[in-house]
Design a protein around this motif. Structure first.
Motif, short mmCIF file in Angstrom:
data_model
loop_
_atom_site.label_atom_id
_atom_site.label_comp_id
_atom_site.label_asym_id
_atom_site.label_seq_id
_atom_site.Cartn_x
_atom_site.Cartn_y
_atom_site.Cartn_z
N ALA A 115 36.12 48.64 35.56
CA ALA A 115 37.24 47.96 34.85
C ALA A 115 38.30 49.07 34.82
CB ALA A 115 36.65 47.57 33.39
N ALA A 116 37.99 50.55 34.49
CA ALA A 116 38.72 51.51 34.13
C ALA A 116 39.71 51.70 35.48
CB ALA A 116 38.21 52.64 33.85
N SER A 117 39.03 51.55 36.81
CA SER A 117 39.46 51.78 37.88
C SER A 117 40.59 50.64 38.15
CB SER A 117 38.71 51.77 39.06
OG SER A 117 39.12 52.03 40.39
N ARG A 118 40.38 49.48 37.93
CA ARG A 118 41.33 48.25 38.16
C ARG A 118 42.65 48.48 37.02
NH1 ARG A 118 36.48 45.67 38.13
NH2 ARG A 118 37.12 44.21 36.49
N GLN B 16 52.32 49.86 34.00
CA GLN B 16 52.84 50.00 32.68
C GLN B 16 51.34 50.78 31.75
OE1 GLN B 16 53.09 47.22 34.49
NE2 GLN B 16 55.20 46.32 33.97
N VAL B 17 50.38 50.70 32.49
CA VAL B 17 49.23 51.14 31.55
C VAL B 17 49.26 52.67 31.80
CG1 VAL B 17 46.71 51.58 31.44
CG2 VAL B 17 47.49 49.17 31.75
N ARG B 18 49.66 53.13 33.06
CA ARG B 18 49.82 54.63 33.41
C ARG B 18 50.94 55.17 32.48
NH1 ARG B 18 46.00 55.51 36.88
NH2 ARG B 18 46.74 57.68 36.87
N THR C 99 38.76 53.61 27.79
CA THR C 99 38.97 53.05 26.72
C THR C 99 39.75 51.81 26.63
OG1 THR C 99 38.37 55.29 25.46
CG2 THR C 99 39.61 53.78 24.02
N VAL C 100 40.73 52.04 27.42
CA VAL C 100 41.96 50.88 27.69
C VAL C 100 41.11 49.71 28.13
CG1 VAL C 100 44.11 50.10 28.40
CG2 VAL C 100 43.70 52.40 27.61
N ALA C 101 40.10 50.06 29.21
CA ALA C 101 39.44 49.23 29.79
C ALA C 101 38.36 48.51 29.00
CB ALA C 101 38.81 49.66 31.09
N LEU C 102 37.71 49.20 28.20
CA LEU C 102 36.89 48.57 27.07
C LEU C 102 37.70 47.60 26.28
CD1 LEU C 102 33.89 48.43 26.20
CD2 LEU C 102 34.49 50.47 24.57
N LYS C 103 38.80 47.91 25.84
CA LYS C 103 39.57 46.99 25.01
C LYS C 103 39.83 45.49 25.77
CE LYS C 103 42.47 45.78 21.85
NZ LYS C 103 42.12 45.58 20.43
N ALA C 104 40.25 45.66 27.00
CA ALA C 104 40.33 44.73 27.88
C ALA C 104 39.13 43.73 27.77
CB ALA C 104 41.03 44.77 29.08
N LEU C 105 37.91 44.49 28.34
CA LEU C 105 36.83 43.56 28.41
C LEU C 105 36.40 43.12 27.20
CD1 LEU C 105 34.74 46.28 30.59
CD2 LEU C 105 35.76 44.32 31.28
N ARG C 106 36.61 43.61 25.94
CA ARG C 106 36.24 43.13 24.84
C ARG C 106 37.00 42.14 24.33
NH1 ARG C 106 34.65 48.02 20.87
NH2 ARG C 106 32.58 48.53 21.70
N ALA C 107 38.46 42.06 24.89
CA ALA C 107 39.37 40.94 24.53
C ALA C 107 39.14 39.52 25.33
CB ALA C 107 40.94 41.31 24.56
N GLY C 108 38.20 39.89 26.41
CA GLY C 108 37.82 38.84 27.54
C GLY C 108 39.02 38.72 28.39
N VAL C 109 39.57 39.98 28.75
CA VAL C 109 40.82 39.74 29.59
C VAL C 109 40.40 40.48 30.87
CG1 VAL C 109 42.76 41.43 30.11
CG2 VAL C 109 42.60 39.77 28.13
N GLU C 110 40.69 39.91 31.89
CA GLU C 110 40.58 40.64 33.39
C GLU C 110 41.30 42.16 33.41
OE1 GLU C 110 38.64 40.92 36.07
OE2 GLU C 110 40.32 42.42 36.77
N PRO C 111 40.51 43.22 33.56
CA PRO C 111 41.30 44.42 33.55
C PRO C 111 42.31 44.48 34.83
CG PRO C 111 38.92 44.59 33.16
CD PRO C 111 39.19 43.21 33.54
N ASP D 35 44.33 42.27 35.84
CA ASP D 35 45.33 41.07 35.66
C ASP D 35 46.39 41.50 34.67
OD1 ASP D 35 47.03 39.01 35.02
OD2 ASP D 35 45.37 37.52 35.21
N ARG D 36 47.55 41.83 35.38
CA ARG D 36 48.69 42.87 34.76
C ARG D 36 49.47 41.58 33.57
NH1 ARG D 36 54.33 44.87 37.08
NH2 ARG D 36 55.00 42.75 36.42
N GLU D 37 49.47 40.41 33.81
CA GLU D 37 49.96 39.34 32.81
C GLU D 37 48.88 39.40 31.49
OE1 GLU D 37 52.87 38.43 33.12
OE2 GLU D 37 52.88 39.53 35.15
N GLN D 38 47.70 39.50 31.76
CA GLN D 38 47.00 39.40 30.75
C GLN D 38 46.73 40.82 29.86
OE1 GLN D 38 42.78 37.76 31.33
NE2 GLN D 38 43.48 36.78 33.24
N VAL D 39 46.70 41.96 30.84
CA VAL D 39 46.64 43.36 30.13
C VAL D 39 47.82 43.62 29.33
CG1 VAL D 39 46.29 45.86 30.60
CG2 VAL D 39 45.18 43.87 31.77
#
Ligand code: DC
Length: 225
Positions: A98-101, A107-109, A40-52, A54-58
């Motif tokens: 994306a979830a694996s990345r 910080q996500v964990r 679900t967090v990965a989907l949020k990133a994909l929808r926001a156009g963010v590379e999953p 990439d820490r700075e973007q996430v």
């Protein structure tokens, strides 16, 4: 009285979710699929156009993250993102990678740790993932490391997709599984590994019913039901 917890970890496609869900149903425990939370967090990133990956973007996404988990009458774990039911959407192929990345970002964990632990404080749970026995619930009453040969995991996944009417290729699935295994095992934080006190259950040569029986007997040996 405290609640009982069963931790099931293992690589992608080992049958964790099917088996954990069936076992939870039998025992009357809550089944918590932690992979779905990362998805679900990965989907949020994909929808926001963010590379999953990439820490700075996430990181900026975490502050406003609106994730909810609900259980249907049949015990199905539904995931909500920003109020929308994304239970189906998180199963898309692009979300797996994306979830694996995204799950390799510390910080996500950290962000999801308390969310997961709370479930075990409030219910009898069977929780599956990659680091449940090692990090999330190190005091779990039962720990199982569920695995199977990559080729068999790929075959089962292919069959599952075909049954859902989705076409795919064995080679592509196997490549995907090996890549996710590598990513999940070699990340610096909370990598996939068997806890020292976990029982290893290799289902390479077992069918679903035999695997379920083996899992239930491991659980029943450790806890009074
Ligand atoms: O179990 P799954 O395939 O739905 O999980 C998707 C990804 O999420 C997986 O490749 C790694 C990550 N994950 C994790 O890092 N820790 C967990 N406890 C569960 C999943």
């Amino acid at each position: 009285m405290g609640y009982t917890s069963v931790a099931i970890d293992g690589p992608a496609g080992a049958g964790k979710s099917t088996l954990a869900r069936r076992a939870a149903e039998k025992l009357g425990f809550l089944y918590v699929d932690t992979g779905a939370i990362y998805r679900t967090v990965a989907l949020k990133a994909l929808r926001a156009g963010v590379e999953p990956g990439d820490r700075e973007q996430v990181l900026p996404l975490l502050a406003g993250l609106d994730i909810r988990m609900e259980y249907g009458g049949d015990g199905e774990q539904k995931m909500y993102l920003d109020g929308e039911d994304v239970t189906q959407a998180i199963r898309e192929h692009r979300v797996s990678g994306a979830a694996s990345r995204i799950s390799a970002i510390p910080q996500v964990r950290d962000f999801l740790l308390e969310f997961q632990r709370r479930q075990a404080r409030e219910h009898n749970v069977i929780m599956d993932g990659r680091d449940i026995g090692t990090v999330v619930l190190p005091q779990a009453d039962v720990k199982v490391f569920l695995t199977a040969a990559p080729e068999l995991r790929a075959k089962r996944r292919l069959l599952e997709l075909e049954q859902r009417g989705q076409s795919s290729e064995y080679d592509a699935i196997l490549r995907d599984i090996l890549q996710r295994d590598e990513q999940d095992r070699t990340r610096a934080i909370s990598p996939l590994r068997q806890a020292e006190d976990a029982v290893c259950l290799d289902t390479s040569h077992l069918d679903l019913e035999q695997s379920l029986e083996a899992l239930l007997s491991i659980i029943k040996e450790k806890i009074d039901l």
